[in-house]
Motif scaffolding. Structure first.
Motif, PDB file in Angstrom:
ATOM      1  N   LYS A  51     -34.560  12.185 -32.325  1.00 41.63           N
ATOM      2  CA  LYS A  51     -33.339  12.160 -31.519  1.00 41.63           C
ATOM      3  C   LYS A  51     -33.530  11.314 -30.269  1.00 41.63           C
ATOM      4  O   LYS A  51     -32.570  10.759 -29.763  1.00 41.63           O
TER       5      LYS A  51
ATOM      6  N   LEU B 139     -40.301  14.167 -34.158  1.00 47.29           N
ATOM      7  CA  LEU B 139     -40.621  15.585 -34.319  1.00 47.29           C
ATOM      8  C   LEU B 139     -40.844  15.881 -35.799  1.00 47.29           C
ATOM      9  O   LEU B 139     -40.011  15.530 -36.634  1.00 47.29           O
TER      10      LEU B 139
ATOM     11  N   GLU C 119     -28.713  21.120 -25.257  1.00 47.41           N
ATOM     12  CA  GLU C 119     -28.809  20.019 -26.215  1.00 47.41           C
ATOM     13  C   GLU C 119     -27.441  19.765 -26.820  1.00 47.41           C
ATOM     14  O   GLU C 119     -26.837  20.647 -27.412  1.00 47.41           O
TER      15      GLU C 119
ATOM     16  N   TYR D 259     -38.494  23.924 -19.592  1.00 44.26           N
ATOM     17  CA  TYR D 259     -37.054  24.008 -19.831  1.00 44.26           C
ATOM     18  C   TYR D 259     -36.587  25.460 -19.860  1.00 44.26           C
ATOM     19  O   TYR D 259     -37.296  26.340 -20.358  1.00 44.26           O
TER      20      TYR D 259
ATOM     21  N   LEU E 232     -37.730  14.403 -37.744  1.00 48.11           N
ATOM     22  CA  LEU E 232     -36.490  14.201 -36.996  1.00 48.11           C
ATOM     23  C   LEU E 232     -36.779  13.280 -35.819  1.00 48.11           C
ATOM     24  O   LEU E 232     -37.843  13.332 -35.225  1.00 48.11           O
TER      25      LEU E 232
ATOM     26  N   ARG F 149     -47.864  16.641 -29.229  1.00 44.12           N
ATOM     27  CA  ARG F 149     -47.243  17.802 -28.590  1.00 44.12           C
ATOM     28  C   ARG F 149     -46.999  18.877 -29.643  1.00 44.12           C
ATOM     29  O   ARG F 149     -46.432  18.598 -30.693  1.00 44.12           O
TER      30      ARG F 149
HETATM   31  C1  LIG Z   1     -35.947  18.671 -27.822  1.00 41.88           C
HETATM   32  C2  LIG Z   1     -36.435  17.633 -28.767  1.00 41.88           C
HETATM   33  C3  LIG Z   1     -37.494  16.767 -28.421  1.00 41.88           C
HETATM   34  C4  LIG Z   1     -38.219  16.885 -27.117  1.00 41.88           C
HETATM   35  O1  LIG Z   1     -37.444  16.521 -26.035  1.00 41.88           O
HETATM   36  P1  LIG Z   1     -38.139  16.475 -24.599  1.00 41.88           P
HETATM   37  O2  LIG Z   1     -37.002  16.338 -23.670  1.00 41.88           O
HETATM   38  O3  LIG Z   1     -39.081  15.326 -24.617  1.00 41.88           O
HETATM   39  O4  LIG Z   1     -38.872  17.768 -24.434  1.00 41.88           O
HETATM   40  C5  LIG Z   1     -37.872  15.791 -29.305  1.00 41.88           C
HETATM   41  N1  LIG Z   1     -37.271  15.661 -30.491  1.00 41.88           N
HETATM   42  C6  LIG Z   1     -36.263  16.456 -30.868  1.00 41.88           C
HETATM   43  C7  LIG Z   1     -35.627  16.247 -32.196  1.00 41.88           C
HETATM   44  C8  LIG Z   1     -35.823  17.485 -30.031  1.00 41.88           C
HETATM   45  O5  LIG Z   1     -34.844  18.298 -30.423  1.00 41.88           O
END
Ligand SMILES: *Cc1c(COP(=O)(O)O)cnc(C)c1O
Length: 383
Positions: A154, A160, A372, A330, A152, A239
């Protein structure tokens, strides 16, 4: 989550991971466990992973803890001496998203207390069956963010990987409780499209391993995956989003530290604890092993009704985290996933709680309160 009887010890190796009996592909799960949404009840009747050579040692391994996790709502209620009515209700509520909770985490709960904040995170409730408008299967639109199977994206620079659908604990508020994990890669070769996509996109400097929980996978698989990521020159940071160090602290073993810290990639581990009672001495030792090894450790929590929606609960959690050298990162507003409406805390209340924390704690101990929203370039900061 679980409080553990066995302590992670320096120098103690992990048990060897399970190998597939069926073919050349390595089985990537260290021990067979449920995907977040199993398709067949039979899948839950696990056979222990590990080879005969791994058998009895005095300290339970993390694979032992995972295998022996509580899966029967009746057993959980009995272990905690809960009134009979909870047992029946939990049994009725469990089939769609089975109970799964390691024994070490159960041991951190208060017996006889149906309102225990750790229990509330894992006990199936009939409330989950209430259809509530606005609560949907994919509240954060993961479907639209899928680039190739298992991957994924975003946000800029970060991709991710849904490393697995399996977890060591089933959080009732899981925003991916309905995720189509079955469509994802099952072996290293299944990850080739994602690895190719990452290699072809020089803007991707950070790779997140998520799921499910990536740390239910075997270390030799994870080491190979990380080796492949390390070979991509523009990838700089790795990460890992995981609840394992909290629920089965034995998971932080030598083999894990070897692949996590042995490569060129800067390692960041984001754990998930929602309440100070989750952070017992065994967890403290596991987190210390990570930070001592040079890993940056952050925590994310979800604001949950009946778990941590009070100033004291959040302040205690944040103070305990910073004393364990884990930075509160968070505090998530609940994602509106079907089945979790009874955990919702209004945003105004969340903002008020954060303001109170600011008046009470050092600035670094106060997490960003975020939500989100699909289509946004980052998580939205609410306070
Ligand atoms: C939450 C998320 C992240 C990480 O976001 P950060 O603000 O960098 O912690 C990365 N990719 C996806 C798809 C997420 O949902």
């Amino acid at each position: 989550m679980l409080r553990c009887s066995g302590l992670p010890q320096r120098g103690k190796p992990c048990a060897r991971p399970t190998r597939s009996h069926t073919g050349g592909e390595m089985t990537i799960l260290a021990t067979k466990t449920d995907p977040v949404r199993p398709t067949r009840a039979a899948d839950r009747r696990d056979k222990p992973g590990g080879s005969p050579g791994d058998l009895p040692s005095s300290e339970p391994t993390w694979q032992d803890e995972l295998r022996r996790a509580v899966r029967d709502p009746r057993e959980l209620c009995r272990l905690l001496a809960l009134p009979r009515e909870f047992e029946e209700r939990a049994v009725r509520a469990a089939p769609r998203f089975p109970l799964l909770v390691p024994r070490g985490y159960v041991a951190r709960m208060k017996p006889g207390d149906p309102a225990d904040p750790l229990l509330r995170q894992v006990l199936p409730l009939v409330d989950e069956d209430a259809g509530v408008p606005g609560y949907v299967a994919d509240p954060v639109d993961d479907a639209a963010a899928r680039r190739v199977p298992g991957m994924l994206q975003k946000y800029h620079g970060r991709a991710l990987l849904i490393a697995t659908g399996a977890c060591a604990v089933h959080c009732r508020y899981c925003f991916r409780r309905h995720y189509p994990y079955a469509e994802g890669p099952k072996s290293l070769s299944g990850w080739e499209p994602a690895l190719g996509e990452i290699a072809a996109d020089a803007s991707l400097t950070e790779i997140l391993l998520s799921g499910g929980d990536p740390l239910v996978l075997a270390d030799d698989f994870l080491a190979k995956l990380v080796e492949r990521l390390t070979a991509i020159p523009h990838v700089r940071r790795l990460r890992v989003h995981t609840r394992l160090p909290i629920v089965i602290p034995e998971r932080v073993c030598d083999e894990l530290l070897a692949w996590l810290t042995g490569a060129r990639l800067v390692p960041i581990v984001v754990v998930h604890a929602n309440h100070a009672a989750e952070l017992d001495e065994s967890v403290a030792r596991a987190l210390a092993r990570l930070t001592d090894a040079g890993v940056t450790v952050l925590n994310q929590s979800v604001l949950l009704q009946g778990v941590n929606d009070s100033e004291d609960a959040l302040a205690e959690l944040c103070e305990r985290l910073v004393e364990l050298r884990v930075m509160p990162y968070y505090l998530h507003q609940l994602d509106r996933v079907a089945g979790a409406a009874h955990f919702d805390v209004p945003e105004l209340r969340g903002q008020e709680l954060i303001e109170r924390l600011r008046g009470r704690l050092p600035g670094y101990a106060v997490p960003r309160y975020v939500r989100e929203l699909p289509g946004m370039p980052s998580k939205l900061v609410l306070a």
